[in-house]
Design an enzyme around this catalytic site. Structure first.
Site, PDB file in Angstrom:
ATOM      1  N   HIS A  97       0.835  -1.201   0.000  1.00 47.34           N
ATOM      2  CA  HIS A  97       0.000   0.000   0.000  1.00 47.34           C
ATOM      3  C   HIS A  97       0.874   1.257   0.000  1.00 47.34           C
ATOM      4  CE1 HIS A  97      -3.166  -2.779   0.818  1.00 47.34           C
ATOM      5  NE2 HIS A  97      -2.829  -2.989   2.075  1.00 47.34           N
ATOM      6  N   GLU A 114      -1.874  -0.172   8.111  1.00 48.07           N
ATOM      7  CA  GLU A 114      -2.889  -1.010   8.745  1.00 48.07           C
ATOM      8  C   GLU A 114      -2.251  -1.907   9.800  1.00 48.07           C
ATOM      9  OE1 GLU A 114      -4.396  -2.935   5.255  1.00 48.07           O
ATOM     10  OE2 GLU A 114      -2.894  -4.519   5.292  1.00 48.07           O
ATOM     11  N   HIS A 171       3.029  -7.609   1.807  1.00 49.04           N
ATOM     12  CA  HIS A 171       2.337  -8.456   2.776  1.00 49.04           C
ATOM     13  C   HIS A 171       1.193  -9.205   2.121  1.00 49.04           C
ATOM     14  CE1 HIS A 171      -0.163  -4.826   2.585  1.00 49.04           C
ATOM     15  NE2 HIS A 171      -1.167  -5.600   2.975  1.00 49.04           N
ATOM     16  N   ARG A 191      -1.308  -4.839  -6.232  1.00 48.38           N
ATOM     17  CA  ARG A 191      -1.008  -6.276  -6.249  1.00 48.38           C
ATOM     18  C   ARG A 191       0.322  -6.519  -6.946  1.00 48.38           C
ATOM     19  NH1 ARG A 191      -6.197  -6.764  -8.678  1.00 48.38           N
ATOM     20  NH2 ARG A 191      -7.821  -6.783  -7.077  1.00 48.38           N
TER      21      ARG A 191
END
Length: 321
Positions: A97, A114, A171, A191
């Site tokens: 991200h 996150e 991740h 991705r």
């Protein structure tokens, strides 16, 4: 405004999802492979409806914009956090991200840092977490040559673990894991690898975002150092999973409630709460509300203190501005 805001979850079908959100939390989920419960969300891709009180039937982001006093007159123009529960019947794509600066320029939204509280992990479950590249050129070379086994690192994971995933971290949640995710309010994912699987609905492989992934990945990877601390309060236990300076965007807590436990806002003007096990009650401003597994709510800035009673496991979070 002296009532908590109870929120109606929004569910999203995912190629990697399953049915555990219905089985484990008794949610009435749509048909299909449901991977995500957006539990506390002001994001346009899945805003929550408020289920009670003077704002009943209104969307959380609308109340955030029109009644800033409920949220302590925050600086952020958009509701800054997003709480989800994820059910991984299959592995997620390996992804990364962007940070705020890159996301604002290229996606016109917040970046995405996150973290995960692991509600359940099958025996032998693991994450894809981090990478081996020492330079950006080496990262680019391994991605372009599809050297996935060489590039990706693995991290074993078990129930009750906590994992912090700053923007720029390669991740993936792999199969057999259920987490409560606290994140910045962003739906941007780049991705890197998706196992060459085909989306049954489209008959095609999902898009990859290799250029963006190379741009935003932190090189070299260094696993964040966590400073988790716990405090016994009566028969209950309060655990600080992450807060400043380790996390610049949110504080996250685990409350093991056993009997009566008084809480108040700690590092932010309002508090998000998700009951992930057990049941009990919440009392605020002389009014008592039932709580049970799968309930999500927001304690507004206009409530200074509240009392929990029962036997419950709650994950709570606050926005740091």
């Amino acid at each position: 405004m002296t009532e908590p805001l109870f929120l109606k979850p929004v569910f999203h079908e995912k190629i990697w999802g399953g049915r555990r959100l219905a089985e484990d939390f008794n949610y009435n989920i749509p048909d299909g492979t449901i991977g995500e419960c957006w539990a506390i969300s002001g994001h346009p891709h899945g805003p929550n409806v408020i289920e009670n009180g003077e704002f009943k039937g209104q969307l959380l982001p609308d109340v955030y914009a029109q009644h800033p006093e409920v949220f302590g007159n925050p600086k952020s123009k958009v509701f800054p956090l997003l709480t989800k529960i994820l059910d991984t019947e299959a592995s997620l794509s390996v992804q990364v991200h962007p940070d705020n600066a890159y996301a604002e320029e290229h996606e016109h939204e917040l970046g995405k840092t996150e973290c995960w509280y692991v509600i359940h992990a099958d025996k032998g479950a693991y994450l894809t977490y981090g990478h081996t590249a020492k330079t950006r050129e080496e990262l680019k070379e391994m991605i372009n040559n599809h050297e996935w086994q060489k590039l990706f690192d693995k991290k074993p994971v078990k129930t009750d673990d906590f994992v912090y995933v700053p923007s720029g971290t390669i991740h993936a949640l792999n199969k057999g894991i259920v987490v409560l995710e606290t994140q910045q309010s962003s739906d941007t994912t780049y991705r890197i690898y998706d196992y060459d699987r085909v989306d049954k609905k489209t008959g095609k492989k999902r898009d990859l975002h290799l250029k963006q992934s190379i741009d935003v990945t932190t090189v070299p990877f260094k696993e964040p150092e966590l400073h988790i601390s716990s405090e016994k309060i009566g028969d209950s236990k309060v655990t600080t999973l992450i807060t400043q300076p380790d996390s610049p965007f949110f504080s996250v807590y685990k409350w093991d409630v056993n009997g009566k436990l008084t809480r108040k806002h700690e590092h932010g003007p309002y508090t998000l709460m998700s009951v992930i096990d057990g049941e009990g009650t919440l009392t605020a401003d002389g009014k008592t509300y039932p709580l049970k597994k799968g309930v999500h709510l927001l304690m507004p800035a206009t409530i200074d203190e509240w009392e929990l009673d029962g036997k419950m496991l709650i994950i709570a979070s606050e926005s740091v501005e």
